[in-house]
Write an enzyme that holds these catalytic residues in place. Structure first.
Site, PDB file in Angstrom:
ATOM      1  N   CYS A  75       9.658 -42.486  -0.287  1.00  0.00           N
ATOM      2  CA  CYS A  75       8.968 -43.702  -0.702  1.00  0.00           C
ATOM      3  C   CYS A  75       9.753 -44.907  -0.213  1.00  0.00           C
ATOM      4  CB  CYS A  75       8.834 -43.759  -2.222  1.00  0.00           C
ATOM      5  SG  CYS A  75       7.895 -42.399  -2.957  1.00  0.00           S
ATOM      6  N   ALA A  91       3.014 -39.738  -2.551  1.00  0.00           N
ATOM      7  CA  ALA A  91       2.711 -39.075  -3.814  1.00  0.00           C
ATOM      8  C   ALA A  91       2.915 -37.566  -3.699  1.00  0.00           C
ATOM      9  CB  ALA A  91       1.277 -39.378  -4.230  1.00  0.00           C
TER      10      ALA A  91
END
Length: 223
Positions: free
Chosen positions: A2, A52
């Site tokens: 991320c 995700a």
């Protein structure tokens, strides 16, 4: 993987730099193409681009929890290998969980143990947590330094991000090099001296370090 970024400034509202935040987020998009998040609250902005993996629906960031009369907000990049162990310890201390994500475990670990939370973690991580009552940003990096964390203190602002190029999208951060920058490029490239961000006024949080930024400035320590 991320991407995280943000700004803390106590002399003016950060909303005026919203264009910079959107550019920073765009640069980080390859690190996290699945979801985007932006938290702005007067003196702080927290930016997240998410890849995700765990609890796709409920693990959206920035993540905020309220505990007592205080609120805490996190942006996090990493993987916590002992998530269940730490979660169980927090449950035994009276905490409840609404997600299966390690993000919530890290955030509530800070609520429970403050900066001692990093000693509970086995994993790879870089994260920043805004403590609204204390009006400070707590940030940390894993012991090996797998996950990156760069920052710059400029124009009364603490600007941070997962990548140098994200910081360079902020309007306060100049695209400047100096003698140290040239030495880094010539003698070490593509490596870097630990703690060096190559560009002038850009620093790297070293592995196994954490710190705070508040109205008194920055404080960094090894854990």
């Amino acid at each position: 993987m991320c991407g995280i970024a943000g700004e803390v400034c106590f002399s003016q509202a950060v909303i005026k730099n919203n264009d910079s935040f959107l550019r920073m987020q765009k640069v980080l998009e390859p690190r996290g193409p699945d979801q985007k998040g932006l938290y702005i609250n007067n003196n702080v902005a927290l930016i997240h681009s998410r890849l995700a993996v765990i609890d796709i629906e409920n693990g959206v960031q920035p993540m905020t929890v309220k505990y007592g009369e205080n609120t805490y907000t996190i942006v996090y990049n990493g993987e916590l290998y002992n998530t269940e162990e730490v979660r169980n310890e927090l449950i035994a201390s009276g905490h409840n969980f609404t997600t299966n994500s390690d993000t919530e475990v890290i955030l509530k670990s800070y609520v429970q143990w403050n900066d001692d939370c990093v000693n509970k973690f086995n994993g790879i991580f870089a994260f920043a947590i805004w403590d609204n009552n204390k009006q400070h940003l707590f940030f940390a990096r894993d012991r090996i330094g797998v996950k990156p964390f760069f920052y710059s203190i400029v124009n009364d602002s603490f600007v941070f991000g997962s990548e140098i190029k994200a910081l360079l999208e902020h309007k306060y951060v100049e695209h400047e090099i100096d003698e140290n920058s040239i030495a880094e490029i010539i003698f070490l490239g593509p490596g870097r001296t630990p703690g060096c961000g190559v560009f002038k006024n850009i620093n790297e949080l070293k592995p196994a370090y954490c710190g705070y930024y508040n109205k008194s400035g920055i404080r960094i320590k090894k854990y």
